[in-house]
Scaffold this motif. Structure first.
Motif, short mmCIF file in Angstrom:
data_model
loop_
_atom_site.label_atom_id
_atom_site.label_comp_id
_atom_site.label_asym_id
_atom_site.label_seq_id
_atom_site.Cartn_x
_atom_site.Cartn_y
_atom_site.Cartn_z
N MET A 1 0.85 -1.21 0.00
CA MET A 1 0.00 0.00 0.00
C MET A 1 0.88 1.24 0.00
N ASN A 2 0.43 2.26 -0.66
CA ASN A 2 1.23 3.49 -0.64
C ASN A 2 0.79 4.33 0.55
N ASP A 3 1.41 5.49 0.68
CA ASP A 3 1.15 6.30 1.88
C ASP A 3 -0.10 7.15 1.75
N VAL A 4 -0.61 7.25 0.56
CA VAL A 4 -1.75 8.16 0.36
C VAL A 4 -3.04 7.44 0.74
N GLU A 5 -3.86 8.12 1.56
CA GLU A 5 -5.12 7.52 2.00
C GLU A 5 -6.25 7.98 1.10
N LEU B 145 -8.15 3.20 -5.32
CA LEU B 145 -9.51 2.94 -5.81
C LEU B 145 -9.58 1.59 -6.50
N LYS B 146 -8.54 1.28 -7.26
CA LYS B 146 -8.50 -0.01 -7.95
C LYS B 146 -8.48 -1.15 -6.92
N HIS B 147 -7.66 -0.98 -5.88
CA HIS B 147 -7.63 -2.01 -4.82
C HIS B 147 -9.02 -2.14 -4.19
N LEU B 148 -9.64 -1.01 -3.93
CA LEU B 148 -10.95 -1.02 -3.28
C LEU B 148 -11.98 -1.73 -4.14
N ASP B 149 -11.96 -1.44 -5.45
CA ASP B 149 -12.87 -2.13 -6.38
C ASP B 149 -12.69 -3.64 -6.27
N ARG B 150 -11.44 -4.04 -6.25
CA ARG B 150 -11.15 -5.47 -6.24
C ARG B 150 -11.65 -6.11 -4.94
N VAL B 151 -11.37 -5.47 -3.82
CA VAL B 151 -11.79 -6.04 -2.53
C VAL B 151 -13.31 -6.06 -2.42
N LEU B 152 -13.96 -4.98 -2.81
CA LEU B 152 -15.42 -4.92 -2.73
C LEU B 152 -16.05 -5.97 -3.63
N GLY B 153 -15.42 -6.21 -4.78
CA GLY B 153 -15.98 -7.19 -5.71
C GLY B 153 -15.98 -8.60 -5.18
N GLY B 154 -15.10 -8.87 -4.20
CA GLY B 154 -15.03 -10.22 -3.67
C GLY B 154 -15.82 -10.41 -2.38
N MET B 155 -16.62 -9.44 -2.04
CA MET B 155 -17.28 -9.42 -0.74
C MET B 155 -18.76 -9.80 -0.90
N PRO B 156 -19.41 -10.35 0.13
CA PRO B 156 -20.86 -10.59 0.04
C PRO B 156 -21.59 -9.27 -0.19
N ALA B 194 -17.04 -5.71 6.84
CA ALA B 194 -16.46 -5.28 5.55
C ALA B 194 -15.22 -4.42 5.78
N ASP B 195 -15.29 -3.57 6.77
CA ASP B 195 -14.20 -2.62 7.03
C ASP B 195 -12.90 -3.36 7.36
N VAL B 196 -13.03 -4.41 8.16
CA VAL B 196 -11.84 -5.17 8.55
C VAL B 196 -11.17 -5.73 7.30
N ALA B 197 -11.97 -6.30 6.41
CA ALA B 197 -11.42 -6.91 5.19
C ALA B 197 -10.82 -5.85 4.27
N ILE B 198 -11.49 -4.71 4.17
CA ILE B 198 -11.05 -3.68 3.23
C ILE B 198 -9.75 -3.04 3.69
N ARG B 199 -9.65 -2.74 4.99
CA ARG B 199 -8.48 -2.01 5.48
C ARG B 199 -7.21 -2.84 5.46
N GLU B 200 -7.35 -4.13 5.26
CA GLU B 200 -6.14 -4.96 5.10
C GLU B 200 -5.46 -4.66 3.77
N HIS B 201 -6.24 -4.18 2.81
CA HIS B 201 -5.71 -4.04 1.46
C HIS B 201 -5.75 -2.62 0.93
N VAL B 202 -6.52 -1.75 1.58
CA VAL B 202 -6.72 -0.40 1.04
C VAL B 202 -6.38 0.61 2.11
N ASN B 203 -5.69 1.66 1.68
CA ASN B 203 -5.29 2.71 2.60
C ASN B 203 -6.42 3.75 2.69
N LEU B 204 -7.13 3.73 3.81
CA LEU B 204 -8.29 4.61 3.97
C LEU B 204 -8.10 5.51 5.17
N GLU B 205 -8.71 6.68 5.05
CA GLU B 205 -8.69 7.62 6.17
C GLU B 205 -9.31 6.95 7.40
#
Lengths: 378, 210
Positions: A1-5, B145-156, B194-205
């Motif tokens: 993951m990169n640093d940008v959120e 966003l691409k990572h997020l799309d991928r993770v969301l696509g694999g979710m119930p 969902a949040d637990v699964a997503i934050r493993e792969h996506v950098n979110l605020e």
């Protein structure tokens, strides 16, 4: 993951608007579904009160009516009124008068809808309210939906004037306030803004081309009267100043792109389209590296197609326009008109190829209905 | 009773008085709903134009498929315009419309699930969040966003929809529960899973726990 959120909510980095073509397409779907529901409700009630025998007959009638063409009120696929106007009885109390010089194409007609394209001139409609068909008239950048009314539409180049005598029409287009306006009886709306209403010499050049247009010739001779009138946008005066054979002489004499484009504008916009061909061809032939050559080719293509009835030459000019890197805003139009030119020239194979190119580049394109009309999908 | 012709198509209809909108002020949703209920087709179309961007974006992102989303959006607007007289508070048109649209999306998701169960393969899901990225999104954000799309696509679907309504579309928890037609506790559970699964792969605020 990169640093940008990604921010929360993520919508802060997402687009909020939809392409206009998609918006229009969805709305057409909404209108069609509502009409279908209304028809179903009406039929359902008729069946409830009818006998078993009437029920069977009503079902048979329903099946036969689906998809039938308009029948005795069918409109020819293309109407070029020439010197005399023509009148058409369209069935269900609807009448249309195509005035002299007007040109109208039929994009689609069925028991459910009629879709027309007004290329030029004046057409008057008298459509009774409550009919089963939806009416839509495309005029370049503007489309008019008819509710049931008496009205007229006049198109000169890109300028469209709609006058409603009775009833209401809805006018849609990117140049229309809020993208849609309702015009009631006694009302009028004038919309302009398509490129062909704008003199060529004033169109801006795509700066990505890397070169700037050369300024008009600064030769020591005084500016010709016709050019002065052209700069004042007084096309009639400019034409008169050129005099007999003046346009041909100027087309042969001038080597300046801006002057040649002005000459073409004068001829075209004063009602002498034939005389616009030579100056446009000179620009394309002798100044191909000038960014305005693509615009000249596009203008020539449309002139040959709309005003001079020469689809094969029009196709060649439109191909040149696209090859000379027309500005992106016009390329979609050029590609769509190319399909029409080939189709009208009788070259179905090239029309099909051009249509496939259009459909792959512009799957939600605003000219998709026209392209599908000239070269239906297989 | 047979469906009545809309007033403006009925030549025998008595003249209608449609309230005018003061010049220089945009009509509110409530005003447009009132006009639409009196047969003003312009008002109907203005309601559509005002809210179609929001509804189309919402449905496309929930369904991850542009064509399915267009069907859902059309159905939503047809229902909304046909049932306008059931809207008790016209000023809440947008919220009511969102409810209809999410319901339409849910129906399509259930249908899709049934097709999968029956072994009928539908169209591939699309990377809709990436497709909706604004021109201002940085390359790093596009990658996320691409990572997020991928993770969301694999979710119930239940978890994905709840999480998207909350953290993509920005709805309050109570509104997500209403849109998903389930309890607040159920929605919280789905979002947290969902949040637990997503934050493993996506950098979110980071946001406060719900």
């Amino acid at each position: 993951m990169n640093d940008v959120e990604l921010p929360i909510p993520v919508s802060r980095v997402l687009k909020a608007s939809e392409p206009e073509a998609r918006v229009q397409r969805i709305w057409r779907g909404v209108a069609w579904r509502r009409a279908e529901r209304g028809r179903r409700n009406g039929h359902r009630m008729a069946l409830l009160v009818a006998s078993a025998l009437t029920l069977v007959l009503a079902v048979v009638v329903l099946v036969r009516q689906r998809g039938e063409p308009v029948g005795t009120a069918a409109i020819p696929s293309s109407i070029d009124a020439g010197r005399d106007g023509r009148e058409f009885d369209l069935g269900q109390g609807a009448r249309m008068r195509v005035e002299a010089g007007a040109r109208l194409d039929v994009l689609d007609q069925s028991t459910r809808s009629v879709s027309l394209a007004l290329r030029r001139g004046l057409v008057r409609f008298d459509i009774q309210p409550g009919g089963s068909r939806q009416w839509r008239i495309d005029c370049g950048a503007v489309s008019i939906e008819v509710v049931g009314t008496r009205f007229s539409i006049e198109r000169v180049g890109g300028r469209v004037r709609i006058e409603v005598e009775r009833g209401r029409v809805l006018v849609r287009g990117e140049g229309v306030a809020d993208h849609v306006q309702a015009i009631d009886g006694g009302g009028r709306l004038v919309v302009s803004g398509e490129p062909d209403a704008v003199p060529l010499e004033s169109l801006s050049v795509d700066v990505d081309s890397g070169s700037q247009p050369s300024p008009p010739s600064s030769s020591p001779r005084s500016i010709a009267p016709w050019l002065v009138a052209a700069r004042d946008r007084d096309w009639k005066r400019a034409w008169e100043a050129l005099g007999a054979s003046g346009a041909a002489k100027e087309a042969a004499r001038s080597d300046d792109v801006a002057e040649l484009l002005s000459l073409a504008d004068v001829a075209r916009l004063s009602g002498h389209p034939n005389e616009a061909v030579a100056p446009l061809e000179r620009v394309i032939r002798e100044h191909a590296v000038d960014p305005r050559a693509a615009l000249a080719a596009f203008a020539l293509g449309r002139l040959l197609l709309d005003s001079l009835g020469n689809p094969p030459r029009a196709a060649a000019a439109l191909e040149q326009a696209i090859a000379l890197r027309l500005p992106a805003a016009l390329t979609e139009d050029a590609q769509a008109r190319l399909v029409e030119a080939y189709a009208r020239a009788g070259d179905a194979a090239r029309a099909h190829t051009s249509a496939e190119t259009y459909r792959s580049r512009y799957p939600d394109g605003r000219r998709l209905a026209q392209v599908n009309h000239w070269s239906p999908r297989e | 009773m047979l469906a009545r012709m809309p007033p403006e198509q009925d030549p025998d209809a008595p003249a209608r008085v449609v309230p005018a909108v003061p010049v220089g002020r945009e009509a509110t949703d409530a005003e447009l709903v009132t006009r639409a209920l009196r047969g003003d087709r312009w008002a109907e179309e203005m309601l559509y134009r005002r809210h179609v961007d929001f509804v189309a974006g919402l449905c496309t992102r929930l369904l991850c498929h542009a064509a399915d989303a267009e069907d859902a959006v059309q159905d939503a607007f047809v229902d909304a315009l046909e049932q306008l007289d059931s809207l008790e508070r016209p000023e809440l048109f947008r919220r009511w419309l969102a409810r209809i649209a999410v319901h339409k999306a849910h129906r399509r998701l259930r249908r899709r699930k049934l097709h999968r169960w029956l072994g009928l393969h539908g169209s591939a899901l699309q990377e809709v969040l990436l497709g909706y990225a604004s021109d201002c999104a940085s390359p790093e954000q596009l990658a996320e966003l691409k990572h997020l799309d991928r993770v969301l696509g694999g979710m119930p679907d239940d978890e994905r929809v709840a999480w998207q309504l909350r953290h993509v579309e920005g709805y309050r928890l109570e509104d997500v529960a209403e849109l998903c037609r389930c309890s607040l506790s159920t929605v919280k559970r789905r979002i947290n899973q969902a949040d637990v699964a997503i934050r493993e792969h996506v950098n979110l605020e980071q946001v406060s726990h719900e």
